[in-house]
Design a protein around this motif. Sequence first.
Motif, PDB file in Angstrom:
ATOM      1  N   ARG A 194       0.838  -1.207   0.000  1.00 57.05           N
ATOM      2  CA  ARG A 194       0.000   0.000   0.000  1.00 57.05           C
ATOM      3  C   ARG A 194       0.875   1.260   0.000  1.00 57.05           C
ATOM      4  NH1 ARG A 194      -4.952  -0.993  -0.448  1.00 57.05           N
ATOM      5  NH2 ARG A 194      -5.974  -2.708   0.601  1.00 57.05           N
ATOM      6  N   VAL A 195       1.937   1.223   0.806  1.00 55.07           N
ATOM      7  CA  VAL A 195       2.855   2.371   0.837  1.00 55.07           C
ATOM      8  C   VAL A 195       3.491   2.565  -0.534  1.00 55.07           C
ATOM      9  CG1 VAL A 195       5.060   3.188   1.784  1.00 55.07           C
ATOM     10  CG2 VAL A 195       3.307   2.272   3.306  1.00 55.07           C
ATOM     11  N   ARG A 196       3.929   1.464  -1.152  1.00 54.04           N
ATOM     12  CA  ARG A 196       4.516   1.565  -2.491  1.00 54.04           C
ATOM     13  C   ARG A 196       3.498   2.069  -3.501  1.00 54.04           C
ATOM     14  NH1 ARG A 196       7.200  -3.921  -1.914  1.00 54.04           N
ATOM     15  NH2 ARG A 196       5.645  -4.568  -3.428  1.00 54.04           N
ATOM     16  N   ALA A 197       2.255   1.628  -3.392  1.00 53.15           N
ATOM     17  CA  ALA A 197       1.213   2.086  -4.312  1.00 53.15           C
ATOM     18  C   ALA A 197       0.967   3.574  -4.143  1.00 53.15           C
ATOM     19  CB  ALA A 197      -0.082   1.306  -4.065  1.00 53.15           C
ATOM     20  N   LEU A 198       0.874   4.031  -2.913  1.00 52.41           N
ATOM     21  CA  LEU A 198       0.658   5.454  -2.683  1.00 52.41           C
ATOM     22  C   LEU A 198       1.871   6.281  -3.099  1.00 52.41           C
ATOM     23  CD1 LEU A 198      -1.305   5.388   0.687  1.00 52.41           C
ATOM     24  CD2 LEU A 198      -2.168   5.898  -1.601  1.00 52.41           C
ATOM     25  N   THR A 199       3.061   5.725  -2.911  1.00 54.71           N
ATOM     26  CA  THR A 199       4.266   6.427  -3.362  1.00 54.71           C
ATOM     27  C   THR A 199       4.264   6.579  -4.880  1.00 54.71           C
ATOM     28  OG1 THR A 199       5.505   5.574  -1.479  1.00 54.71           O
ATOM     29  CG2 THR A 199       6.791   6.361  -3.352  1.00 54.71           C
ATOM     30  N   ALA A 200       3.914   5.519  -5.588  1.00 57.61           N
ATOM     31  CA  ALA A 200       3.840   5.601  -7.053  1.00 57.61           C
ATOM     32  C   ALA A 200       2.778   6.602  -7.478  1.00 57.61           C
ATOM     33  CB  ALA A 200       3.541   4.226  -7.639  1.00 57.61           C
ATOM     34  N   LEU A 201       1.642   6.584  -6.813  1.00 57.53           N
ATOM     35  CA  LEU A 201       0.560   7.515  -7.131  1.00 57.53           C
ATOM     36  C   LEU A 201       1.001   8.953  -6.909  1.00 57.53           C
ATOM     37  CD1 LEU A 201      -2.418   8.227  -7.753  1.00 57.53           C
ATOM     38  CD2 LEU A 201      -2.905   7.814  -5.347  1.00 57.53           C
ATOM     39  N   LEU A 202       1.555   9.244  -5.740  1.00 53.00           N
ATOM     40  CA  LEU A 202       1.951  10.617  -5.421  1.00 53.00           C
ATOM     41  C   LEU A 202       3.137  11.087  -6.261  1.00 53.00           C
ATOM     42  CD1 LEU A 202       1.522  10.575  -1.546  1.00 53.00           C
ATOM     43  CD2 LEU A 202       0.026  11.621  -3.247  1.00 53.00           C
ATOM     44  N   ALA A 203       4.123  10.225  -6.449  1.00 54.96           N
ATOM     45  CA  ALA A 203       5.284  10.602  -7.258  1.00 54.96           C
ATOM     46  C   ALA A 203       4.881  10.824  -8.717  1.00 54.96           C
ATOM     47  CB  ALA A 203       6.364   9.534  -7.167  1.00 54.96           C
ATOM     48  N   GLY A 204       4.023   9.957  -9.240  1.00 58.22           N
ATOM     49  CA  GLY A 204       3.557  10.135 -10.614  1.00 58.22           C
ATOM     50  C   GLY A 204       2.748  11.407 -10.785  1.00 58.22           C
ATOM     51  N   ALA A 205       1.873  11.684  -9.827  1.00 61.44           N
ATOM     52  CA  ALA A 205       1.061  12.905  -9.906  1.00 61.44           C
ATOM     53  C   ALA A 205       1.935  14.149  -9.771  1.00 61.44           C
ATOM     54  CB  ALA A 205      -0.010  12.883  -8.820  1.00 61.44           C
ATOM     55  N   ALA A 206       2.867  14.130  -8.824  1.00 62.69           N
ATOM     56  CA  ALA A 206       3.762  15.279  -8.649  1.00 62.69           C
ATOM     57  C   ALA A 206       4.642  15.473  -9.878  1.00 62.69           C
ATOM     58  CB  ALA A 206       4.625  15.079  -7.404  1.00 62.69           C
ATOM     59  N   GLY A 207       5.156  14.374 -10.431  1.00 67.54           N
ATOM     60  CA  GLY A 207       5.963  14.470 -11.645  1.00 67.54           C
ATOM     61  C   GLY A 207       5.169  15.027 -12.816  1.00 67.54           C
ATOM     62  N   THR A 208       3.920  14.599 -12.940  1.00 62.26           N
ATOM     63  CA  THR A 208       3.069  15.106 -14.020  1.00 62.26           C
ATOM     64  C   THR A 208       2.868  16.601 -13.882  1.00 62.26           C
ATOM     65  OG1 THR A 208       1.941  12.980 -14.189  1.00 62.26           O
ATOM     66  CG2 THR A 208       0.817  14.888 -15.126  1.00 62.26           C
ATOM     67  N   VAL A 209       2.546  17.044 -12.678  1.00 67.05           N
ATOM     68  CA  VAL A 209       2.332  18.483 -12.443  1.00 67.05           C
ATOM     69  C   VAL A 209       3.613  19.256 -12.723  1.00 67.05           C
ATOM     70  CG1 VAL A 209       1.883  20.193 -10.642  1.00 67.05           C
ATOM     71  CG2 VAL A 209       0.441  18.167 -10.814  1.00 67.05           C
ATOM     72  N   PHE A 210       4.739  18.765 -12.236  1.00 65.22           N
ATOM     73  CA  PHE A 210       6.012  19.455 -12.433  1.00 65.22           C
ATOM     74  C   PHE A 210       6.383  19.545 -13.915  1.00 65.22           C
ATOM     75  CE2 PHE A 210      10.645  19.209 -12.924  1.00 65.22           C
ATOM     76  CZ  PHE A 210      11.000  20.407 -12.323  1.00 65.22           C
ATOM     77  N   VAL A 211       6.314  18.425 -14.626  1.00 64.46           N
ATOM     78  CA  VAL A 211       6.706  18.421 -16.042  1.00 64.46           C
ATOM     79  C   VAL A 211       5.762  19.291 -16.862  1.00 64.46           C
ATOM     80  CG1 VAL A 211       6.937  16.964 -18.095  1.00 64.46           C
ATOM     81  CG2 VAL A 211       7.878  16.198 -15.933  1.00 64.46           C
ATOM     82  N   CYS A 212       4.458  19.200 -16.596  1.00 67.15           N
ATOM     83  CA  CYS A 212       3.499  20.028 -17.340  1.00 67.15           C
ATOM     84  C   CYS A 212       3.712  21.509 -17.057  1.00 67.15           C
ATOM     85  CB  CYS A 212       2.068  19.620 -17.001  1.00 67.15           C
ATOM     86  SG  CYS A 212       1.588  18.066 -17.761  1.00 67.15           S
ATOM     87  N   ALA A 213       3.974  21.861 -15.796  1.00 62.87           N
ATOM     88  CA  ALA A 213       4.229  23.259 -15.457  1.00 62.87           C
ATOM     89  C   ALA A 213       5.486  23.763 -16.162  1.00 62.87           C
ATOM     90  CB  ALA A 213       4.369  23.414 -13.946  1.00 62.87           C
ATOM     91  N   LEU A 214       6.508  22.943 -16.186  1.00 60.04           N
ATOM     92  CA  LEU A 214       7.728  23.320 -16.880  1.00 60.04           C
ATOM     93  C   LEU A 214       7.488  23.460 -18.384  1.00 60.04           C
ATOM     94  CD1 LEU A 214      10.759  23.816 -16.482  1.00 60.04           C
ATOM     95  CD2 LEU A 214      11.119  21.377 -16.819  1.00 60.04           C
ATOM     96  N   TRP A 215       6.732  22.539 -18.941  1.00 62.98           N
ATOM     97  CA  TRP A 215       6.427  22.546 -20.375  1.00 62.98           C
ATOM     98  C   TRP A 215       5.635  23.802 -20.739  1.00 62.98           C
ATOM     99  CZ3 TRP A 215       3.397  17.890 -22.873  1.00 62.98           C
ATOM    100  CH2 TRP A 215       3.481  17.948 -24.261  1.00 62.98           C
ATOM    101  N   TRP A 216       4.611  24.114 -19.948  1.00 67.00           N
ATOM    102  CA  TRP A 216       3.751  25.259 -20.270  1.00 67.00           C
ATOM    103  C   TRP A 216       4.436  26.601 -20.067  1.00 67.00           C
ATOM    104  CZ3 TRP A 216      -0.556  22.716 -16.952  1.00 67.00           C
ATOM    105  CH2 TRP A 216      -1.169  21.713 -17.687  1.00 67.00           C
ATOM    106  N   THR A 217       5.447  26.650 -19.225  1.00 64.17           N
ATOM    107  CA  THR A 217       6.094  27.930 -18.949  1.00 64.17           C
ATOM    108  C   THR A 217       7.373  28.142 -19.749  1.00 64.17           C
ATOM    109  OG1 THR A 217       7.262  26.969 -17.050  1.00 64.17           O
ATOM    110  CG2 THR A 217       5.156  28.053 -16.603  1.00 64.17           C
ATOM    111  N   GLU A 218       7.706  27.235 -20.626  1.00 59.04           N
ATOM    112  CA  GLU A 218       8.886  27.423 -21.464  1.00 59.04           C
ATOM    113  C   GLU A 218       8.656  28.608 -22.398  1.00 59.04           C
ATOM    114  OE1 GLU A 218      12.063  26.029 -21.960  1.00 59.04           O
ATOM    115  OE2 GLU A 218      11.621  25.334 -19.945  1.00 59.04           O
ATOM    116  N   PRO A 219       9.616  29.530 -22.458  1.00 60.90           N
ATOM    117  CA  PRO A 219       9.440  30.699 -23.323  1.00 60.90           C
ATOM    118  C   PRO A 219       9.665  30.345 -24.795  1.00 60.90           C
ATOM    119  CG  PRO A 219      11.568  30.784 -22.244  1.00 60.90           C
ATOM    120  CD  PRO A 219      10.855  29.578 -21.702  1.00 60.90           C
ATOM    121  N   GLY A 220       8.952  31.063 -25.633  1.00 59.60           N
ATOM    122  CA  GLY A 220       9.160  30.939 -27.066  1.00 59.60           C
ATOM    123  C   GLY A 220       8.692  29.619 -27.647  1.00 59.60           C
ATOM    124  N   PRO A 221       8.733  29.543 -28.964  1.00 61.82           N
ATOM    125  CA  PRO A 221       8.356  28.275 -29.614  1.00 61.82           C
ATOM    126  C   PRO A 221       9.437  27.222 -29.380  1.00 61.82           C
ATOM    127  CG  PRO A 221       9.118  29.860 -31.248  1.00 61.82           C
ATOM    128  CD  PRO A 221       9.089  30.579 -29.926  1.00 61.82           C
TER     129      PRO A 221
END
Length: 149
Positions: free
Chosen positions: A25-52
Amino acid sequence: MTDEPRLTADQIIERLEPSLSPWRRVRALTALLAGAAGTVFVCALWWTEPGPLPGRTHLAFAALTAFCLAWACYGGWLSTRRTPLFARDRVIAGWIALAAALLTTVLVAAVATGALALGLAFVAVSAVLTGQAHARRARLLRLKRDLGG
């Protein structure tokens, strides 16, 4: 003969392998939280990149987002399981990890191959220019010697 009730196959399986141990259960929640945090981080970085951005960069961001989402979905799926999984969870985790590792290796190899080709081109041009410089210096030294200097 004893009067013990007979166990069904499902009851025997549940005794052999509980739904999810506390560590799973701990491993499942870790995968869930790490995946969600990684998604938010990567998307935020992607959307805030300047220029084309170049197409390769969009592809890299999309792949990273997909892998983070895969881990988040895996963690969510695993944490909701109430029945024995017969190591299905480990097979799925293995496939996600293998896909991420293969894609990363292919991308790194492509970048490295491009960098290697560029580096070899620089070496070749440098070698030609160095050869020309040596030849010019030799000509100038011969001219100096012929002129009596």
